[in-house]
Design a protein around this motif. Structure first.
Motif, mmCIF file in Angstrom:
data_model
loop_
_atom_site.group_PDB
_atom_site.id
_atom_site.type_symbol
_atom_site.label_atom_id
_atom_site.label_comp_id
_atom_site.label_asym_id
_atom_site.label_seq_id
_atom_site.Cartn_x
_atom_site.Cartn_y
_atom_site.Cartn_z
ATOM 1 N N UNK A 223 33.838 52.986 28.938
ATOM 2 C CA UNK A 223 35.245 52.139 28.490
ATOM 3 C C UNK A 223 35.225 51.003 29.331
ATOM 4 N N UNK A 224 35.271 51.406 30.740
ATOM 5 C CA UNK A 224 35.493 50.260 31.460
ATOM 6 C C UNK A 224 34.312 49.418 31.600
ATOM 7 N N UNK A 225 33.079 49.694 31.469
ATOM 8 C CA UNK A 225 31.997 48.887 31.772
ATOM 9 C C UNK A 225 31.880 47.932 30.547
ATOM 10 N N UNK A 226 32.049 48.691 29.331
ATOM 11 C CA UNK A 226 31.972 47.814 28.130
ATOM 12 C C UNK A 226 32.997 46.677 28.080
ATOM 13 N N UNK A 227 34.196 47.263 28.658
ATOM 14 C CA UNK A 227 35.479 46.213 28.635
ATOM 15 C C UNK A 227 35.100 45.163 29.551
ATOM 16 N N UNK A 228 34.611 45.349 30.957
ATOM 17 C CA UNK A 228 34.291 44.416 31.809
ATOM 18 C C UNK A 228 33.310 43.616 31.138
ATOM 19 N N UNK A 229 32.188 43.906 30.275
ATOM 20 C CA UNK A 229 31.356 42.855 30.080
ATOM 21 C C UNK A 229 31.893 41.898 29.222
ATOM 22 N N UNK A 230 32.993 41.891 28.506
ATOM 23 C CA UNK A 230 33.740 41.062 27.452
ATOM 24 C C UNK A 230 34.928 40.371 28.004
ATOM 25 N N UNK A 231 35.692 40.968 28.706
ATOM 26 C CA UNK A 231 37.061 40.567 29.176
ATOM 27 C C UNK A 231 36.927 39.399 29.963
ATOM 28 N N UNK A 232 37.701 38.417 30.116
ATOM 29 C CA UNK A 232 37.819 37.307 30.902
ATOM 30 C C UNK A 232 38.016 37.564 32.283
ATOM 31 N N UNK A 233 37.871 36.511 33.104
ATOM 32 C CA UNK A 233 38.267 36.978 34.500
ATOM 33 C C UNK A 233 39.660 36.389 34.706
ATOM 34 N N UNK A 238 43.668 32.918 29.412
ATOM 35 C CA UNK A 238 44.457 31.990 29.120
ATOM 36 C C UNK A 238 46.261 32.344 29.598
ATOM 37 N N UNK A 239 46.914 31.101 29.827
ATOM 38 C CA UNK A 239 47.974 31.297 30.702
ATOM 39 C C UNK A 239 49.100 32.469 29.769
ATOM 40 N N UNK A 240 48.922 32.316 28.419
ATOM 41 C CA UNK A 240 49.655 32.892 27.528
ATOM 42 C C UNK A 240 49.435 34.418 27.468
ATOM 43 N N UNK A 241 48.011 34.607 27.845
ATOM 44 C CA UNK A 241 47.852 36.151 27.697
ATOM 45 C C UNK A 241 47.847 36.615 29.252
ATOM 46 N N UNK A 242 48.355 36.215 30.309
ATOM 47 C CA UNK A 242 48.587 36.774 31.682
ATOM 48 C C UNK A 242 49.240 38.052 31.438
ATOM 49 N N UNK A 243 48.819 39.138 32.303
ATOM 50 C CA UNK A 243 49.355 40.306 32.151
ATOM 51 C C UNK A 243 48.517 41.290 31.241
ATOM 52 N N UNK A 244 47.470 40.786 30.582
ATOM 53 C CA UNK A 244 46.690 41.680 29.929
ATOM 54 C C UNK A 244 45.302 42.047 30.502
ATOM 55 N N UNK A 245 44.500 42.947 30.108
ATOM 56 C CA UNK A 245 43.475 43.096 30.967
ATOM 57 C C UNK A 245 42.595 42.231 31.277
ATOM 58 N N UNK A 246 41.792 42.249 32.258
ATOM 59 C CA UNK A 246 40.957 41.226 32.661
ATOM 60 C C UNK A 246 39.598 42.142 33.144
ATOM 61 N N UNK A 247 38.363 41.300 33.300
ATOM 62 C CA UNK A 247 37.279 41.900 33.704
ATOM 63 C C UNK A 247 37.264 42.561 35.228
ATOM 64 N N UNK A 248 38.288 41.719 36.064
ATOM 65 C CA UNK A 248 38.631 42.459 37.448
ATOM 66 C C UNK A 248 39.416 43.601 37.098
ATOM 67 N N UNK A 249 40.180 43.816 36.308
ATOM 68 C CA UNK A 249 40.942 45.012 36.225
ATOM 69 C C UNK A 249 39.929 46.324 35.772
ATOM 70 N N UNK A 250 39.161 46.155 34.915
ATOM 71 C CA UNK A 250 38.176 46.903 34.318
ATOM 72 C C UNK A 250 37.326 47.288 35.305
ATOM 73 N N UNK A 251 36.671 46.377 36.200
ATOM 74 C CA UNK A 251 35.844 46.695 37.211
ATOM 75 C C UNK A 251 36.468 47.553 38.315
ATOM 76 N N UNK A 252 37.785 46.906 38.542
ATOM 77 C CA UNK A 252 38.663 47.864 39.586
ATOM 78 C C UNK A 252 38.694 49.253 39.226
ATOM 79 N N UNK A 253 38.858 49.590 37.993
ATOM 80 C CA UNK A 253 39.207 50.874 37.674
ATOM 81 C C UNK A 253 37.904 51.771 37.353
ATOM 82 N N UNK A 254 36.808 51.003 37.132
ATOM 83 C CA UNK A 254 35.458 51.668 37.071
ATOM 84 C C UNK A 254 35.139 52.059 38.445
ATOM 85 N N UNK A 255 35.460 51.120 39.532
ATOM 86 C CA UNK A 255 35.188 51.632 41.082
ATOM 87 C C UNK A 255 35.727 52.773 41.221
#
Length: 546
Positions: A223-233, A238-255
């Protein structure tokens, strides 16, 4: 990166076409199936609303679903006493049940206790006498599965929606990230649990079996790998989406998942991708991390910035639950003198200052000059500064909640994940570099000649210093096989407390001084599967020792 819960404020408006009453009614009954027929995915607003609902399971709307069990986990460490001793608690009280689900079970299988007795669970978790019947244990287990079922429902509905492909892919990735997060919560607490990645029937749930720990981790990492491949950094988001999951969050939890699973090289690679991207950084002032107004810190990779709202669904109950009874708090999670000595031994004045508040001393960052810890009903007369809301920032919220960030992943945690993984892959220089970055912020030096077990132990100690009262300690002790060194009849923490000369701890006898002596190896590395779930789901089996 904050997870702004204001998105939940507009939930009922945003998902106006969702039959929310039926959905909420189902959620209150436990982890049952959610059919995609209960939601409509016709418009982008429909789809976005369904994914926003998935975020809700991170905290839900009250203290009892997930927050309280997170406190129980911290209470089961050497960092904290349960703390509150306003009552002379019995850590093994009698239990009865009037639950209809128990009609074919012995009446002592589950509990239906008055609210004040339910809080005994934190004492039982903290002192390692917990059994299978706890209601808060059950709530945490079920709430995370509710989050998983919401994610499964959203992913299924999105797959047939007619919205723009790029939006569909991003929303699906967010749902996968959250599903991975909830499975991570479950596997850390309970070990192997059923792995469900699609919408299923009630009949299936009643007969499902537990997957292996390895399979759960495979699902989290997928799940984290597939999410990281799509999510924005973070910078692409977008500013309006701040707080939602990002590529960095997915990779951090993958780590982190790879670290827990013992895959050092892949853990290091995932962590380095985030570190080298440069989107996140350490907050220069450690104390500012605990400022409720600082919700946009670059150190926050994934967190809840609750904000200040006059609505029950907003705010954070933890500051009140972990506040002194002199200020109408519940008095839980009092730091131990053992933790204080840990900081003093390292001459770590910065993190000691922002982690522990002591009776009759000033509160950093607040106008309070003489903190009242109510030592008559507080085990150690110490409270957590990290979980404290300054008096001038307590406006808004409801009577039981305050504005305060809930941090699930921050950059310092990621640096220490990378340092530990680097050690295990013989990248000693990298390990020392990342360790040193965290210590430098605390104005501490790092020995450049560290190697071998001394380096690994330094990383372990740093995790305790940096991350106390953030929900990581119990899992660090479990995964690094240190529980039996700290707890049990010969454990270092038990021995320390039995020989303690700390005035406040030894004067307050209502919480036993031998905390942790009842720890049992090969049992308490996991919590029990809740008895309610065993009664309801015939295919489940209990963890060893319970």
């Amino acid at each position: 990166m904050k997870l702004v819960l204001r998105v939940l404020l507009f939930l009922l408006v945003v998902i106006g076409l969702v039959t929310c009453e039926k959905l909420e009614e189902n959620l209150l009954e436990g982890p049952i199936e959610l059919s995609t027929q209960e939601q409509r995915f016709l418009t982008e607003s429909d789809c976005d609303g369904a994914v926003r609902l998935c975020y809700n399971a991170l905290a839900f709307d009250d203290w009892w679903q997930v927050h309280f069990w997170r406190l129980c986990n911290d209470a089961a460490t050497d960092d904290a006493w349960v703390g509150d001793t306003v009552k002379n608690y019995d850590i093994n009280p009698p239990r009865i049940s009037n639950n209809p689900l128990d009609s074919n079970k012995a009446r002592n299988d589950t509990i239906a206790a008055p609210p004040f007795k339910r809080r005994l669970e934190i004492m039982q978790a903290g002192h390692y006498t917990l059994d299978t019947r706890g209601e808060r244990l059950r709530d945490f287990y079920q709430s995370n599965f509710k989050g998983i079922f919401l994610c499964n429902s959203a992913i299924a509905g999105l797959s047939t929606s007619k919205i723009a492909e790029n939006v569909k892919n991003r929303l699906t990735a967010e749902a996968k990230f959250l599903r991975g997060f909830y499975y991570f919560e479950l596997v850390k607490n309970f070990g192997g649990v059923p792995v469900i990645t699609s919408v299923v029937t009630t009949e299936y749930l009643d007969t499902m079996t537990r997957a292996s720990v390895a399979k759960v981790y495979r699902q989290i990492k997928q799940d984290m790998t597939e999410a990281a491949a799509v999510l924005p950094t973070l910078t692409e988001q977008n500013a309006k989406d701040r707080g939602r999951a990002t590529q960095g969050a997915a990779l951090a939890f993958l780590a982190k998942a790879e670290l827990y699973d013992g895959n050092w090289e892949t853990a290091l690679n995932a962590a380095k991708k985030v570190i080298e991207a440069g989107d996140y950084a350490l907050e220069p002032d450690f104390g500012q991390l605990w400022n409720p107004s600082n919700v946009n810190s670059r150190e926050f990779i994934f967190s809840i910035g609750t904000g200040v709202w006059p609505f029950n669904a907003f705010g954070n109950p933890i500051p009140l639950m972990c506040g002194t009874r002199a200020e109408k708090g519940w008095g839980y999670l009092c730091p131990t003198s053992n933790l204080e000595q840990h900081y003093l031994a390292d001459q770590d004045s910065v993190r000691l200052k922002w982690t522990i508040i002591k009776h009759q001393q000033p509160v950093p960052g607040d106008t309070t000059k003489r903190f009242n810890a109510r030592p008559d009903v507080s085990k150690s007369a110490r409270f957590s500064r990290k979980l404290y809301t300054p008096s001038e920032q307590r406006f808004g919220g409801s009577g039981t909640k305050l504005p305060h960030n809930v941090i699930f992943m921050r950059y310092a945690d990621l640096l220490l994940i990378a340092a530990e993984a680097a050690y295990h892959t013989n990248n000693t220089g990298i390990a020392i570099e990342y360790l040193g970055q965290v210590r430098q912020r605390a104005k501490l030096n790092t020995n450049p000649g560290l190697s071998g077990s001394a380096l690994l132990n330094a990383i372990y100690k740093e995790r305790r210093s940096e991350l106390a009262f953030e929900g990581h300690r119990i899992f660090d002790l479990r995964r690094t096989k240190q529980l039996n060194q700290i707890f049990g009849t010969l454990g270092s923490f038990v021995t320390y407390n039995l020989g303690s000369t700390d005035f406040y701890e030894t004067s307050n006898k209502r919480e036993k001084q031998d905390k942790g002596i009842k720890y049992t190896a090969n049992k308490h590395e996991l919590w029990p599967i809740p008895q309610d779930e065993l009664n309801r789901r015939r295919g489940l089996r209990q963890n060893p020792g319970y």
